[in-house]
Scaffold this active site. Structure first.
Site, short mmCIF file in Angstrom:
data_model
loop_
_atom_site.label_atom_id
_atom_site.label_comp_id
_atom_site.label_asym_id
_atom_site.label_seq_id
_atom_site.Cartn_x
_atom_site.Cartn_y
_atom_site.Cartn_z
N SER A 1 0.86 -1.19 0.00
CA SER A 1 0.00 0.00 0.00
C SER A 1 0.90 1.25 0.00
CB SER A 1 -0.88 0.00 1.25
OG SER A 1 -0.05 0.16 2.40
N ASP B 1 -0.80 -1.58 -4.20
CA ASP B 1 -2.18 -1.73 -3.72
C ASP B 1 -2.80 -0.34 -3.56
OD1 ASP B 1 -4.37 -3.10 -2.73
OD2 ASP B 1 -3.61 -3.20 -0.67
P1 13P Z 1 -8.06 -7.38 4.52
O1 13P Z 1 -8.02 -6.22 5.47
O2 13P Z 1 -9.36 -8.10 4.57
O3 13P Z 1 -6.91 -8.31 4.71
O4 13P Z 1 -7.97 -6.78 3.03
C1 13P Z 1 -6.75 -6.39 2.46
C2 13P Z 1 -6.95 -5.66 1.19
O5 13P Z 1 -8.00 -5.64 0.57
C3 13P Z 1 -5.77 -4.93 0.67
O6 13P Z 1 -6.07 -4.19 -0.48
O1 G3H Z 2 -5.65 -1.49 1.80
C1 G3H Z 2 -5.59 -2.16 2.83
C2 G3H Z 2 -4.41 -2.90 3.21
O2 G3H Z 2 -4.70 -3.76 4.28
C3 G3H Z 2 -3.24 -2.00 3.51
O3 G3H Z 2 -3.43 -1.33 4.67
O4 G3H Z 2 -2.91 1.08 4.27
O5 G3H Z 2 -2.69 0.01 6.55
O6 G3H Z 2 -1.05 -0.49 4.74
P1 G3H Z 2 -2.47 -0.10 5.09
ZN ZN Z 3 -8.01 -3.37 -0.66
#
Ligand code: 13P
Ligand code: G3H
Ligand code: ZN
Length: 344
Positions: free
Chosen positions: A50, A83
């Protein structure tokens, strides 16, 4: 084998009717856990970061950890994915740092909170597709907004703490309004034609973090039927399920047993994900389950052996606990046994 793009792995998954877990990472132990699990099960790998993960670990560290992974396991195809990219700028910097796949999440505006309209989403996603495809990078888009059907607000990127979840639930439920943030299958069809994304994230009532559902989910709050309709209209599009941790009871219990505070909660049952895989779901995002597994293991070491202070004494069991979750998902989603079959 060098890092591969998402399209390569998901095309193989579609041809052979399986799904691939996409695990979030922000440190070395998590990458090691995933790679050890993949090596033991012969699974292709999608590792994703992310924006928060990238700023926590720094792109140079992440890139070289991923290069170490492919050097150590040359027989395993590995995708490195951004992500929830919140803007073309985020996706471009990911590509410049070696990511082989990016998510342009134009379902929300750049603030990663405010739902965007269709035209904005198409505009930013198309822009990223043009840049990415020119360099062999794949693109995931999203239509509809993630968020629970048990309350009315669509969710922002990232996971919510328990208090925020409790506050959401205090809102008056508005079933019809709530449904409006789910993916509209007709709009999904148009979006794929307009943007040419390689994979499409859909909103079916899941949300990020541990607090997804206040009860075992059924069709009222987890709209798997929406996936079936989207797949009927878009049989050749790779679908993505976000917020797909299962939040297993035993991981909740372990955290509580060793002093953690966690309210009772429910995630997405693995059987529902398997149903999705039968209907075009190829990428399944899992972060929370791994976080919980690591935390439970660390808490256990701290509680049972308070004299320990070498980080390896708790990071090793944490890595083992995450590896176990990864193996379970790799087997359940059907990706196990396929790594060596993917020809690059
Ligand atoms: P979870 O929080 O359910 O593991 O989802 C992760 C996710 O969608 C990351 O993009
Ligand atoms: O998008 C959701 C993922 O679990 C990443 O989370 O933004 O805390 O790294 P984060
Ligand atoms: Zn997600």
């Amino acid at each position: 084998m060098p890092l591969v793009n998402l399209r390569k792995v998901l095309d193989h998954a579609a041809e052979n009717s399986y799904g691939v877990a996409a695990f979030n990472v922000n440190n070395m132990e998590q990458i090691q856990a995933i790679m050890e699990a993949a090596n033991e099960t012969d699974s292709p790998v999608i590792v994703q970061a992310s924006r928060g993960a990238r700023s926590y670990s720094q792109d140079n560290y992440l890139k070289h950890l991923m290069l170490a992974a492919v050097e150590l396991y040359p027989h395993i195809p590995v995708v490195m994915h951004q992500d929830h990219g919140n803007s073309p700028k985020t996706c471009i910097s990911a590509m410049e740092n070696g990511f082989t796949s990016v998510m342009m999440d134009g379902s929300l505006l750049e603030d990663a909170k405010t739902p965007a309209d269709y035209d904005y989403n198409v505009k930013v996603t198309k822009e990223v597709v043009a840049l990415a495809h020119a360099r062999g990078v794949s693109v995931e888009g999203e239509i509809g907004c993630l968020g629970s059907l048990e309350h009315k607000e669509p969710a922002a990127h990232g996971s919510k703490p328990a208090e925020a979840h409790d506050a959401d639930l205090e809102q008056e439920p508005e079933p019809e309004g709530a449904m409006s943030h789910l993916t509209d299958p007709e709009e999904a069809e148009r979006f794929v034609a307009d943007t040419k994304v390689d994979a499409l994230a859909v909103a079916i009532g899941t949300s990020h973090g541990a607090y997804k559902f206040t009860r075992q989910p059924d069709g009222e709050i987890l709209a798997m039927s929406v996936i079936e309709e989207i797949h009927r209209r878009l049989p050749n599009t790779h679908l993505v399920m976000h917020g797909s941790s299962s939040v297993p009871q035993e991981l909740q219990d372990e955290i509580r047993k060793y002093g953690g505070k966690m309210n009772q909660t429910w995630g997405v049952p693995v059987e529902e994900i398997q149903r999705g895989i039968k209907h075009g779901v190829r990428k399944i995002n899992v972060d929370t389950d791994n976080r919980m597994a690591m935390t439970g293991a660390i808490r256990k070491v701290f509680a049972l052996t308070p004299d320990k202070f070498d980080p390896r004494d708790y990071l090793k069991p944490a890595r083992e606990a995450m590896k176990k979750v990864c193996i379970d998902r790799m087997v359940a989603f059907g990706q196990a046994g396929h790594a060596r079959k993917i020809k690059v």
